[in-house]
Design an enzyme around this catalytic site. Structure first.
Site, short mmCIF file in Angstrom:
data_model
loop_
_atom_site.label_atom_id
_atom_site.label_comp_id
_atom_site.label_asym_id
_atom_site.label_seq_id
_atom_site.Cartn_x
_atom_site.Cartn_y
_atom_site.Cartn_z
N TRP A 334 -4.31 -5.85 -0.37
CA TRP A 334 -3.90 -7.27 0.41
C TRP A 334 -2.69 -6.61 0.78
O TRP A 334 -2.16 -6.75 1.88
CB TRP A 334 -3.57 -8.37 -0.47
CG TRP A 334 -2.72 -9.45 0.21
CD1 TRP A 334 -3.46 -10.39 0.88
CD2 TRP A 334 -1.49 -9.78 0.38
NE1 TRP A 334 -2.43 -11.16 1.43
CE2 TRP A 334 -1.29 -10.74 1.02
CE3 TRP A 334 -0.39 -9.13 -0.18
CZ2 TRP A 334 0.15 -11.41 1.47
CZ3 TRP A 334 1.00 -9.58 -0.06
CH2 TRP A 334 1.12 -10.85 0.93
N HIS A 335 -1.67 -5.68 -0.13
CA HIS A 335 -0.47 -5.32 0.56
C HIS A 335 -0.52 -4.26 1.52
O HIS A 335 0.74 -4.24 2.32
CB HIS A 335 0.00 -4.75 -0.73
CG HIS A 335 0.94 -5.90 -1.52
ND1 HIS A 335 0.31 -6.63 -2.49
CD2 HIS A 335 2.12 -6.49 -1.33
CE1 HIS A 335 1.12 -7.40 -3.07
NE2 HIS A 335 2.21 -7.45 -2.49
N GLY A 336 -1.21 -3.69 1.60
CA GLY A 336 -1.48 -2.68 2.76
C GLY A 336 -2.87 -1.74 2.73
O GLY A 336 -3.58 -1.79 1.59
N PHE A 495 2.82 -6.43 5.90
CA PHE A 495 1.75 -6.91 5.05
C PHE A 495 1.00 -8.32 5.64
O PHE A 495 -0.01 -8.68 5.28
CB PHE A 495 2.24 -7.26 3.72
CG PHE A 495 2.67 -6.08 2.94
CD1 PHE A 495 2.26 -4.79 3.19
CD2 PHE A 495 4.02 -6.32 2.23
CE1 PHE A 495 2.89 -3.57 2.74
CE2 PHE A 495 4.45 -5.28 1.58
CZ PHE A 495 3.99 -3.97 1.75
#
Length: 495
Positions: A334-336, A495
């Site tokens: 999800w973060h990257g 993000f």
């Protein structure tokens, strides 16, 4: 548009507040907030604002479809699957396509096949945040935890509301549903919102940006292929590697918590109450406790919409461990769109499993400072993978951090990257990452309550004057830094 840029601070926000509280505007406040929120997003995403509007319209229709299925006596599961699939496809196309195709091309090249050619797809700012918010709305309607909203304007305002649009906190529809329809703004709440916004601005401009200059210089000089200023990583000494990761540890906390503080403060100014997103995570004594204090809106989102539906900890221990790994694999992703983020997520998942297996019981027997040192060490090393641009770069830092670098520390000394100002600011950051000021404030409140007469009034007045002076100092310093153009985009924008 950034909260910390002149256009927002000196034009957008003052004009919006003037219009919002103008006589006769009460009935039009939602429309005003929606239009200005769309303008806020379009300031930096002139094309992708239509993409966000498409996401809003899709989830609005799916919410109505789920509610219609309920009225007909059906569960609405089919409509929910369509909604979740549509939102995930939205993320995959715009956020993960390059990662998946790049990974596939590595395998294809190894087999001698021609790689796939994918045109570069630019990542819309804040896509993960507003997609998760919109998706949670449909899920809550399906679970009957929230009534369906028949006003498209209200759904759009919930998703696009500018304080939390780009970098959170992730707001649940159930938390703001009543305030979207009717909200009360008191002087005390507005004043608290202003105070919270100023402190957040100070955290960003004074602390986070100073730490960022150190971290960016050190990480920026170690290329993705793990060379230091064009020299093999031998010149990345132990002290320099630790300083880079330590600076980033302060940067990411003060950068992200600053945005959350400013979002919460802005929410209060306009009558919305968002939940806290941070609770001094760096005082944690375990990785488990860290995730009860860090990015609370995301960790609770994954808990409620993924971990518990997977079975949570209700099954066998092996199933619980599986669920934790799935959650943190997806949390990292999800973060990257990079495997370094996946490694970061699995790294945290691993320690959560180890603590659940039995390490937490062993930790409970340790001296409190040792428990804190353990948790902080794990978290700091984890940030290395979060910050690194590639796995080779991360491994170069990790090798140097454990003393396996061969640099003599003379050519590229820490002093070349860290001046006295940075040291002072980072020391303030270390103190600010603890609840020291909150404890001091509570002690002061208790002390003044035991006093009576003129002495109590005098001390109370002195305390209020001191608080106001500190806020004014933070505001002036932050404004000077803003005017000087001394700012970086917030980390979580990507993000």
């Amino acid at each position: 548009m950034l909260f910390s840029e002149p256009a927002f601070l000196f034009i957008f926000l003052p004009l919006l507040l003037a219009l919002y509280f103008a006589p006769g505007m009460r009935r039009f406040r939602n429309a005003l907030l929606l239009l200005t929120s769309l303008f806020f997003y379009a300031w930096g995403e002139k094309v992708f604002v239509f993409l966000m509007l498409g996401s809003i319209a899709f989830n609005y229709v799916m919410g109505l479809s789920v509610a219609a299925a309920h009225e007909k006596g059906r569960s609405g599961k089919r409509e929910l699957i369509i909604a979740v699939t549509g939102n995930l496809l939205f993320l995959v196309i715009f956020k993960y396509a390059d990662l998946f195709v790049g990974t596939l091309n590595v395998g294809m090249e190894a087999m001698g096949a021609s790689p796939l050619d994918l045109p570069g797809i630019r990542l819309p700012i804040g896509i993960s945040f507003f997609t998760f918010q919109a998706m949670s709305y449909v899920i809550d309607v399906y679970r009957k935890e929230s009534p369906v909203q028949k006003s498209l304007t209200n759904v759009a305002l919930y998703v696009a509301l500018f304080p939390q649009l780009i970098a959170g906190p992730i707001v649940r529809y159930t938390d703001v549903a009543k305030e979207i329809v009717h909200r009360v703004i008191t002087r005390a709440a507005f004043a608290e919102g202003v105070r919270r916004f100023i402190l957040g601005l100070g955290k960003k401009m004074i602390i986070a940006n100073s730490a960022a200059m150190v971290a960016d210089q050190i990480f920026g000089n170690v290329n993705a292929d793990a060379t230091f200023l064009g020299v093999p990583d031998a010149q990345l000494t132990t002290a320099l590697a630790w300083m880079g990761v330590f600076a980033y540890t302060l940067q990411i906390y003060f950068d992200f918590s600053a945005y959350s503080d400013m979002a919460i403060g802005l929410g209060l100014m306009f009558g919305f109450r968002f939940h806290e997103n941070f609770n001094y995570p760096y005082i944690s004594q375990s990785v488990t406790e860290f995730w009860r204090r860090w990015h609370l809106s995301l960790s609770t989102w994954f808990r409620d919409y993924l971990y518990i539906p997977l079975g949570g900890n209700r099954g066998s221990p092996l199933k619980t461990y599986r669920n934790l790994f799935i959650v943190f694999f997806l949390c990292g992703l999800w973060h990257g769109a990079s495997w370094t983020f996946v490694i970061w997520g699995l790294y945290h998942g691993l320690f959560l499993v180890i603590e659940r297996i039995g390490l937490s019981r062993q930790l409970d027997r340790l001296w409190r400072p040792l428990r804190h040192a353990y948790a902080l060490l794990i978290v700091v090393i984890g940030w290395l993978f979060f910050r690194a641009e590639s796995l080779p770069q991360a491994m170069a830092f990790l090798k140097a951090m454990v003393g396996l670098g061969t640099g003599d520390g003379v050519t590229y000394a820490v002093a070349q990257f860290v001046d006295h100002h940075a040291v002072m600011v980072m020391l303030i950051g270390v103190l600010g990452s603890t609840p020291m000021w909150r404890v001091a404030g509570a002690w002061y409140e208790n002390a003044t309550q035991t006093m009576r007469g003129g002495k109590a009034v005098l001390i109370e007045s002195a305390g209020q004057t001191a608080r106001l002076a500190v806020l004014m100092l933070v505001l002036v310093l932050s404004s000077l830094l803003v005017a000087a153009g001394s700012y970086n985009p917030f980390i979580y924008f990507r993000f």
